[in-house]
Enzyme design. Structure first.
Site, PDB file in Angstrom:
ATOM      1  N   LYS A   1      -0.285   0.138  12.606  1.00  0.00           N
ATOM      2  CA  LYS A   1      -1.133  -0.796  11.857  1.00  0.00           C
ATOM      3  C   LYS A   1      -1.188  -2.125  12.607  1.00  0.00           C
ATOM      4  CE  LYS A   1      -1.691  -1.351   6.890  1.00  0.00           C
ATOM      5  NZ  LYS A   1      -0.953  -1.563   5.642  1.00  0.00           N
TER       6      LYS A   1
HETATM    7  O1  G3P Z   1      -2.548  -2.012   1.342  1.00  0.00           O
HETATM    8  C1  G3P Z   1      -2.565  -3.412   1.243  1.00  0.00           C
HETATM    9  C2  G3P Z   1      -1.774  -3.832   0.089  1.00  0.00           C
HETATM   10  O2  G3P Z   1      -0.417  -3.545   0.240  1.00  0.00           O
HETATM   11  C3  G3P Z   1      -1.998  -5.228  -0.336  1.00  0.00           C
HETATM   12  O3  G3P Z   1      -2.058  -5.159  -1.688  1.00  0.00           O
HETATM   13  O4  G3P Z   1      -2.094  -5.948  -3.987  1.00  0.00           O
HETATM   14  O5  G3P Z   1      -0.716  -7.147  -2.262  1.00  0.00           O
HETATM   15  O6  G3P Z   1      -3.192  -7.306  -2.241  1.00  0.00           O
HETATM   16  P1  G3P Z   1      -2.005  -6.476  -2.585  1.00  0.00           P
END
Ligand code: G3P
Length: 291
Positions: A97
């Site tokens: 990634k």
């Molecule tokens: O896959 C990306 C994710 O982990 C981010 O999620 O909810 O922290 O914006 P969030």
């Protein structure tokens, strides 16, 4: 649409894979921190190499994204190659990634390091998941650089639109795909919602017949998952609680309560009979085995 689990917690990963519907895993440094902190709080020690190996094995050949922690071209190339070389032989399922842009501000000179890293590692046939996508043009360049996946962050765009417009919300609140109106439709550089961002990325990638898969990330609730599927995303990566929420509906509960109450005695006997027959067969087979 494929469903990935967005987690680095081994217990969550085992739980999710037991459902039989998980097609891969995405991790990031924050998710790894959360998983490690939880274990350390419980008094456990973590051997990171063993821990990642276990994740890769539980994933049974489905892709697992591991993110680099460096931010400059040379270091990300080194780290990406090392990560791939160390872990890919275990289950042949490692995806590296890389952030689309590792700069911290507009005046930071790391603006092009992410894209150059993606181009170099992709040419070496290392599968790349390009992360932190907030505009369709970022997705276009990542796809042109050869990324296998691009990850538009839906929920964080919704957060941004609400923050800019001083709208209060909880992290898991639904945000309409057509955007919010406050006199006019609110937007971030022509993007009116997280799902709109995903749709625009899909449109561009499809229009130019690029090979890259669109992986909807930062998905916060079940309805957003549905809209991600309807938008035509190849993949949605979801936290465990969102995966579980996909199955919830009070009419399903109500239906279950009524079905289990309505079993007539004749039907129950038939079912119980099946159970007994099976038990007998098993006993016979077991006896046979012992001999
Ligand atoms: O896959 C990306 C994710 O982990 C981010 O999620 O909810 O922290 O914006 P969030």
């Amino acid at each position: 649409m494929k469903i990935f689990l967005d987690s680095a917690d081994i217990d969550e990963i085992k739980e999710a894979y037991s459902y039989g519907i998980i097609d891969g895993i995405t991790t990031n440094p924050s998710l790894i921190k959360k998983a490690v902190d939880t274990r350390i709080t419980k008094g456990e020690k973590i051997d990171m190499k063993k821990y990642i190996t276990e994740i890769l094995k539980v994933a049974k050949g489905t892709p697992v994204s591991l993110e680099v922690t460096e931010t400059t071209y040379d270091r990300m190339i080194h780290q990406g190659r090392k990560l791939y070389k160390t872990f890919n032989p275990i289950a042949k399922n490692v995806v590296i990634k890389i952030p689309i842009n590792t700069a911290f501000t507009d005046s930071d000179d790391r603006q092009m390091d992410g894209i150059r890293t993606i181009a170099t590692l992709s040419k070496e046939k290392i599968p790349i998941n390009c992360t932190l996508i907030f505009t369709p043009e970022q997705a276009l360049l990542a796809a042109k650089a050869g990324a296998k996946y691009v990850s538009p962050f839906a929920g964080r765009i919704d957060d941004e639109i609400r923050d800019l417009n001083r709208i209060k919300y909880e992290k898991h609140d639904y945000f309409p795909l057509e955007g919010l109106e406050k006199g006019k439709v609110l937007e971030d550089n022509g993007v009116v919602s997280g799902i709109d961002l995903i749709e625009q990325c899909i449109d561009i990638i499809d229009m130019y017949e690029l090979e890259t898969e669109v992986l909807g990330a930062s998905i916060r609730n079940a309805r957003q998952t549905r809209e991600c599927a309807l938008a035509g995303a190849d993949i949605a990566t979801l936290p465990l609680n969102v995966i579980q929420d996909l199955l919830k509906h009070h009419k399903t509960y109500e239906g279950m309560q009524k079905f289990t109450k309505d079993i007539v005695i004749e039907y129950m006997h038939l079912m119980n009979g099946f159970k007994k027959e099976n038990t007998k067969k098993n006993t016979k087979r077991n006896k046979f085995k012992k001999k």
